[in-house]
Design an enzyme around this catalytic site. Structure first.
Site, PDB file in Angstrom:
ATOM      1  N   CYS A 199      36.907  36.206  39.473  1.00 12.48           N
ATOM      2  CA  CYS A 199      37.981  36.400  38.504  1.00 12.48           C
ATOM      3  C   CYS A 199      38.140  35.168  37.609  1.00 12.48           C
ATOM      4  O   CYS A 199      37.275  34.884  36.806  1.00 12.48           O
ATOM      5  CB  CYS A 199      39.272  36.778  39.221  1.00 12.48           C
ATOM      6  SG  CYS A 199      40.553  37.444  38.123  1.00 12.48           S
ATOM      7  N   HIS A 243      37.807  41.283  43.158  1.00  7.98           N
ATOM      8  CA  HIS A 243      38.225  40.408  44.261  1.00  7.98           C
ATOM      9  C   HIS A 243      37.751  40.945  45.617  1.00  7.98           C
ATOM     10  O   HIS A 243      38.524  41.589  46.337  1.00  7.98           O
ATOM     11  CB  HIS A 243      39.752  40.305  44.288  1.00  7.98           C
ATOM     12  CG  HIS A 243      40.335  39.503  43.176  1.00  7.98           C
ATOM     13  ND1 HIS A 243      40.512  38.145  43.246  1.00  7.98           N
ATOM     14  CD2 HIS A 243      40.798  39.873  41.950  1.00  7.98           C
ATOM     15  CE1 HIS A 243      41.063  37.697  42.132  1.00  7.98           C
ATOM     16  NE2 HIS A 243      41.242  38.733  41.317  1.00  7.98           N
ATOM     17  N   GLU A 270      37.360  39.257  48.257  1.00  9.98           N
ATOM     18  CA  GLU A 270      38.098  38.547  49.311  1.00  9.98           C
ATOM     19  C   GLU A 270      39.416  39.240  49.648  1.00  9.98           C
ATOM     20  O   GLU A 270      40.005  38.964  50.702  1.00  9.98           O
ATOM     21  CB  GLU A 270      38.342  37.095  48.884  1.00  9.98           C
ATOM     22  CG  GLU A 270      39.461  36.848  47.884  1.00  9.98           C
ATOM     23  CD  GLU A 270      39.106  37.171  46.439  1.00  9.98           C
ATOM     24  OE1 GLU A 270      39.934  36.885  45.539  1.00  9.98           O
ATOM     25  OE2 GLU A 270      37.998  37.696  46.201  1.00  9.98           O
TER      26      GLU A 270
END
Length: 265
Positions: free
Chosen positions: A107, A230, A232
């Site tokens: 990002c 994302h 994660e």
């Protein structure tokens, strides 16, 4: 398989790199920790002041968030703190020149690294990330397809279609022209797809409108990878809105972090 490497030997150190306004460091640290790394919090001020050197790490992960509140352009202020600071520039240049280093930009970290492409071998074809075609911030769950690419993070994952979180206002991959777009195609690691699994530029399946659904790229040797979504935020099964009962604790996106652990060896 990547998983067996997680519990073997010492845990290699990875710098979880952040700047003022970044907010994704905890999730990225958790993902790398789960994959068998020692995740170390590193603020850009540590590098600029000389308190920490990237030479101490096998890799770094540049986190998502809003560096400098994005008032200097998405990730651009962060990149300029490296490009126009002699000590920081030297640190990053030396890190990228090593044969045993890797990096992931997510990002805002993706936007930052794309602005460092002059320092990153094999990244010359990376695009510039600009405002979403929707003209607004987009935070939603979307579907991606992993492409066949050199990226060490996506080894053995080509063809996988998986949901993932996105949260960005400036994720449109802007190329200088058709030739630049064509040069980047072999480096594309992730694309947005619709509910039929077809690569799309149509909103909202493609939340930023990027050409050919491009939302992740790597370098020719696969050591440095940037992506707008994302992973994660969804590496654990419970972070998904729905999942097959057979998934267990670890979601499929953890594989990319385990791949990095396997690459380090």
């Amino acid at each position: 398989m990547a998983a067996p490497f997680v519990s073997r030997g010492p845990r290699p150190r990875v710098a979880i790199l952040r700047e003022q306004g970044v907010n994704g460091q905890t999730e990225l640290a958790a993902a790398f920790d789960r994959a068998g790394f020692t995740a170390v919090d590193v603020h850009m001020s540590d590098i600029i002041a000389g308190r920490v050197s990237l030479a101490q790490f096998k890799g770094f992960a540049a986190c998502g968030g809003f560096s400098y509140g994005d008032v200097l352009g998405a990730g651009e202020g962060w990149a300029k703190s490296i490009l126009f600071n002699a000590r920081a520039r030297e640190e990053f240049e030396a890190f990228f020149r090593r044969a045993d280093s890797f990096a992931l930009g997510v990002c805002n970290g993706c936007q930052m690294m794309s602005n460092l492409r002059e320092l990153i071998p094999g990244a010359e074809a990376w695009p510039h990330f600009v405002r979403n075609q929707s003209e607004q911030f987009e935070a939603r769950f979307v579907m991606l397809e992993v492409q066949r690419s050199p990226s060490l993070f996506f080894e053995g994952m080509a063809g996988s279609r998986m949901p993932i979180a996105v949260a960005h206002g400036e994720g449109y991959a802007e190329f200088t022209g058709a030739a630049a777009h064509a040069a980047a195609e072999p480096l594309v690691a992730l694309r947005f797809v619709d509910n039929r699994g077809v690569v799309t530029e149509t909103y909202p399946s493609n939340p930023n409108g990027s050409p050919s659904g491009i939302t992740g790229l790597t370098t020719h040797d696969g050591r440095f990878t940037i992506l707008m979504p994302h992973p994660e935020r969804v590496f654990r099964t419970v972070q998904n809105s729905w999942h097959p009962g057979s998934w267990g604790e670890d979601g499929p996106w953890l594989r990319m972090f385990r791949n990095a652990r396997r690459w380090v060896g």
